[in-house]
Design a protein around this motif. Structure first.
Motif, PDB file in Angstrom:
ATOM      1  N   THR A 132       0.847  -1.189   0.000  1.00  0.00           N
ATOM      2  CA  THR A 132       0.000   0.000   0.000  1.00  0.00           C
ATOM      3  C   THR A 132       0.882   1.238   0.000  1.00  0.00           C
ATOM      4  O   THR A 132       1.987   1.223   0.536  1.00  0.00           O
ATOM      5  CB  THR A 132      -0.917   0.025   1.238  1.00  0.00           C
TER       6      THR A 132
ATOM      7  N   ARG B 292      -0.260  -1.878  -8.350  1.00  0.00           N
ATOM      8  CA  ARG B 292      -1.234  -0.962  -7.740  1.00  0.00           C
ATOM      9  C   ARG B 292      -2.648  -1.263  -8.244  1.00  0.00           C
ATOM     10  O   ARG B 292      -3.614  -1.156  -7.493  1.00  0.00           O
ATOM     11  CB  ARG B 292      -0.847   0.480  -8.064  1.00  0.00           C
TER      12      ARG B 292
ATOM     13  N   LYS C  59      -3.717  -4.424  -6.427  1.00  0.00           N
ATOM     14  CA  LYS C  59      -4.063  -4.162  -5.027  1.00  0.00           C
ATOM     15  C   LYS C  59      -5.517  -3.743  -4.906  1.00  0.00           C
ATOM     16  O   LYS C  59      -6.264  -4.240  -4.043  1.00  0.00           O
ATOM     17  CB  LYS C  59      -3.145  -3.071  -4.457  1.00  0.00           C
ATOM     18  N   VAL C  60      -5.970  -2.858  -5.768  1.00  0.00           N
ATOM     19  CA  VAL C  60      -7.365  -2.407  -5.738  1.00  0.00           C
ATOM     20  C   VAL C  60      -8.296  -3.559  -6.089  1.00  0.00           C
ATOM     21  O   VAL C  60      -9.319  -3.775  -5.424  1.00  0.00           O
ATOM     22  CB  VAL C  60      -7.562  -1.224  -6.707  1.00  0.00           C
TER      23      VAL C  60
ATOM     24  N   ASP D  75      -8.423  -6.157  -3.156  1.00  0.00           N
ATOM     25  CA  ASP D  75      -9.178  -5.678  -1.991  1.00  0.00           C
ATOM     26  C   ASP D  75     -10.664  -5.576  -2.287  1.00  0.00           C
ATOM     27  O   ASP D  75     -11.508  -5.881  -1.424  1.00  0.00           O
ATOM     28  CB  ASP D  75      -8.629  -4.325  -1.538  1.00  0.00           C
ATOM     29  N   LEU D  76     -11.004  -5.159  -3.495  1.00  0.00           N
ATOM     30  CA  LEU D  76     -12.414  -5.085  -3.876  1.00  0.00           C
ATOM     31  C   LEU D  76     -13.054  -6.469  -3.834  1.00  0.00           C
ATOM     32  O   LEU D  76     -14.134  -6.646  -3.263  1.00  0.00           O
ATOM     33  CB  LEU D  76     -12.554  -4.481  -5.275  1.00  0.00           C
TER      34      LEU D  76
ATOM     35  N   LEU E  20     -13.148   1.162   0.195  1.00  0.00           N
ATOM     36  CA  LEU E  20     -11.896   1.502  -0.488  1.00  0.00           C
ATOM     37  C   LEU E  20     -11.660   3.004  -0.478  1.00  0.00           C
ATOM     38  O   LEU E  20     -10.536   3.478  -0.245  1.00  0.00           O
ATOM     39  CB  LEU E  20     -11.927   0.998  -1.936  1.00  0.00           C
ATOM     40  N   ARG E  21     -12.727   3.773  -0.688  1.00  0.00           N
ATOM     41  CA  ARG E  21     -12.583   5.227  -0.699  1.00  0.00           C
ATOM     42  C   ARG E  21     -12.243   5.761   0.700  1.00  0.00           C
ATOM     43  O   ARG E  21     -11.539   6.756   0.825  1.00  0.00           O
ATOM     44  CB  ARG E  21     -13.861   5.871  -1.227  1.00  0.00           C
TER      45      ARG E  21
ATOM     46  N   ALA F  85      -8.436   5.657   1.082  1.00  0.00           N
ATOM     47  CA  ALA F  85      -7.886   6.062  -0.215  1.00  0.00           C
ATOM     48  C   ALA F  85      -6.371   6.212  -0.208  1.00  0.00           C
ATOM     49  O   ALA F  85      -5.719   6.019  -1.239  1.00  0.00           O
ATOM     50  CB  ALA F  85      -8.532   7.376  -0.661  1.00  0.00           C
TER      51      ALA F  85
ATOM     52  N   TYR G 211      -4.102   3.501  -1.744  1.00  0.00           N
ATOM     53  CA  TYR G 211      -4.161   3.134  -3.153  1.00  0.00           C
ATOM     54  C   TYR G 211      -3.666   4.256  -4.054  1.00  0.00           C
ATOM     55  O   TYR G 211      -3.651   5.433  -3.670  1.00  0.00           O
ATOM     56  CB  TYR G 211      -5.601   2.762  -3.536  1.00  0.00           C
TER      57      TYR G 211
ATOM     58  N   LEU H  72      -7.781   4.229  -8.276  1.00  0.00           N
ATOM     59  CA  LEU H  72      -9.032   4.349  -7.534  1.00  0.00           C
ATOM     60  C   LEU H  72     -10.054   5.162  -8.322  1.00  0.00           C
ATOM     61  O   LEU H  72     -11.248   4.842  -8.337  1.00  0.00           O
ATOM     62  CB  LEU H  72      -8.767   5.001  -6.170  1.00  0.00           C
TER      63      LEU H  72
ATOM     64  N   LEU I 157     -11.531   2.958 -10.947  1.00  0.00           N
ATOM     65  CA  LEU I 157     -12.532   2.061 -10.372  1.00  0.00           C
ATOM     66  C   LEU I 157     -13.828   2.812 -10.082  1.00  0.00           C
ATOM     67  O   LEU I 157     -14.920   2.278 -10.295  1.00  0.00           O
ATOM     68  CB  LEU I 157     -11.990   1.425  -9.087  1.00  0.00           C
TER      69      LEU I 157
END
Length: 416
Positions: free
Chosen positions: A272, A290, A293-294, A297-298, A315-316, A319, A322, A327, A330
């Motif tokens: 992260t 990166r 990673k998103v 996690d999603l 996720l936001r 933030a 990420y 982000l 996404l």
């Protein structure tokens, strides 16, 4: 030490031929074997059968000029030096002769034994160097062709090794832990969709890394994977073990030729940005990592019961972990459903990129596999074994995610 040279000449004036032979005999340290021809055709026949070391060519040969005759000489394959002789100096003729490829140009009025000696040896040396360059070029071209052949051969071997290794690894993952394999399919779908949103032109490394992103889990005990899949808290020891799965997977991948960059992506996929205090250091994390990673996690949040909107909100809220560009991509994707297309395929054409859009049934009507399941190698094996005893209804309706470069090309060309 005397050198023997075969000197040939084509000149329609017999007196000039005799005079040239006499001057040649005056050159010290060479023995001259002289052959003179008054007719161009006779000279061409001799050059074709027994080419000498040097040819003197008169500029006036009946209806033809020496430059025109030189082209006839080249056509029979004569490659040795040709020196043009003319009765009067003419700079224009000299330039034309050299431009056409003759070795040199002399006027008969200036001919002496020393002049001939210097001109002949200069022509022979230039010819030697030219031949040496040609031979070196041919050797280099041959070496280049051999190198290209070996590179192509090695490339084919590497590609076969790469494809075979990937198929073997995904097969092992689908057998040992279908749940983890299915998760890798979902992660791949998210990651490639994000890459498209970011207008990345090349995503094959990302797609392969996403597909193999979870392979490090095959070394973990089933209890850890069970707790992880259901969102249960991990013990301190399990947490330490969990943090090792990217590096374990990366080491497995790094052993495959041409997969070093893919291994790097997997190694950093759980990093992260807030773990690094130095902005320069954060650049070490590959951009593909990166994205992963998103995506990871999603999918992790959705797998533990979060709705898609709840997962996006979470996720936001974190933030800083990420890459902002990833982000934002996404967030742009969240307003639309990831695209799929429906297709009917034969059982033999099922593959792990597909999701069952309807129940797979035996011809008796019994449900063999329910709809909604991603196709896995284990499923295909089980389905094949079942079909040996009971026939399967075909075709089978499946969903194909429109998230790969291949699909992009299909959509762009309007083909199916």
């Amino acid at each position: 030490m005397n050198h023997t040279l075969t000197i040939q000449a084509i000149d329609d004036d017999s007196d000039d031929l005799c005079w040239l032979e006499e001057l040649l005999w005056e050159i010290p340290n060479i023995h001259v074997n002289f052959q003179g021809f008054r007719q161009l055709d006779a000279g061409l026949a001799a050059l074709k059968d027994n080419p000498g070391d040097v040819l003197f060519l008169d500029f006036r040969l009946g209806a033809k000029t020496g430059v025109e005759a030189f082209k006839d000489i080249q056509e029979i394959g004569y490659l040795n030096p040709v020196i043009l002789l003319t009765g009067h100096g003419d700079e224009r003729i000299a330039v034309q002769a050299l431009k056409e490829g003759m070795a040199d140009y002399l006027t008969k009025a200036t001919l002496t034994a020393p002049t001939l000696q210097r001109t002949i040896f200069n022509a022979l040396e230039k010819h030697r160097l030219r031949q040496q360059n040609i031979e070196q070029k041919l050797r280099m071209e041959a070496a280049d062709r051999e190198l290209l052949r070996r590179i192509r051969s090695e490339k084919e071997v590497l590609e076969e090794t790469l494809i075979g290794s990937l198929e073997a690894m995904t097969h092992v993952l689908s057998i040992m832990n279908p749940e983890v394999f299915n998760r890798s399919i979902r992660i791949t779908r998210y990651a490639t969709a994000i890459a498209k949103q970011l207008n990345l032109s090349v995503t094959w490394k990302l797609e392969v890394a996403a597909l193999l992103s979870q392979i490090g889990f095959i070394t973990f005990p089933p209890e850890l994977l069970h707790n992880l899949a259901r969102g249960r808290g991990l013990s301190h020891q399990e947490t330490l073990l969990y943090h090792q799965y990217p590096s374990i997977g990366a080491e497995m991948i790094r052993k495959i030729p041409r997969m070093e960059k893919v291994a790097d992506i997997i190694e950093y996929q759980e990093d992260t940005l807030d773990e690094t205090t130095d902005s320069i250091e954060s650049k070490i994390v590959p951009f593909e990592s990166r994205i992963l990673k998103v995506a990871i996690d999603l999918d992790g949040l959705e797998s533990t019961g979060h709705t898609k909107q709840q997962a996006l909100d979470t996720l936001r809220q974190h933030a800083k972990k990420y890459d902002p560009a990833v982000l934002n991509a996404l967030r742009a994707l969240s307003s639309k459903t990831l695209p799929f297309k429906t297709k009917e395929v034969a059982m033999a054409d099922l593959n792990p990129s597909m999701i069952l859009a309807e129940d797979i049934r035996a011809k008796s009507g019994a449900i063999v596999l329910p709809k909604g399941q991603p196709v896995t190698f284990t499923m295909l094996t089980r389905l094949h074994n079942f079909s040996l005893f009971q026939p399967i209804r075909e075709p089978i309706q499946v969903l194909l995610p429109v998230t790969t470069l291949h699909e992009e090309l299909e959509l762009a060309t309007g083909t199916d």
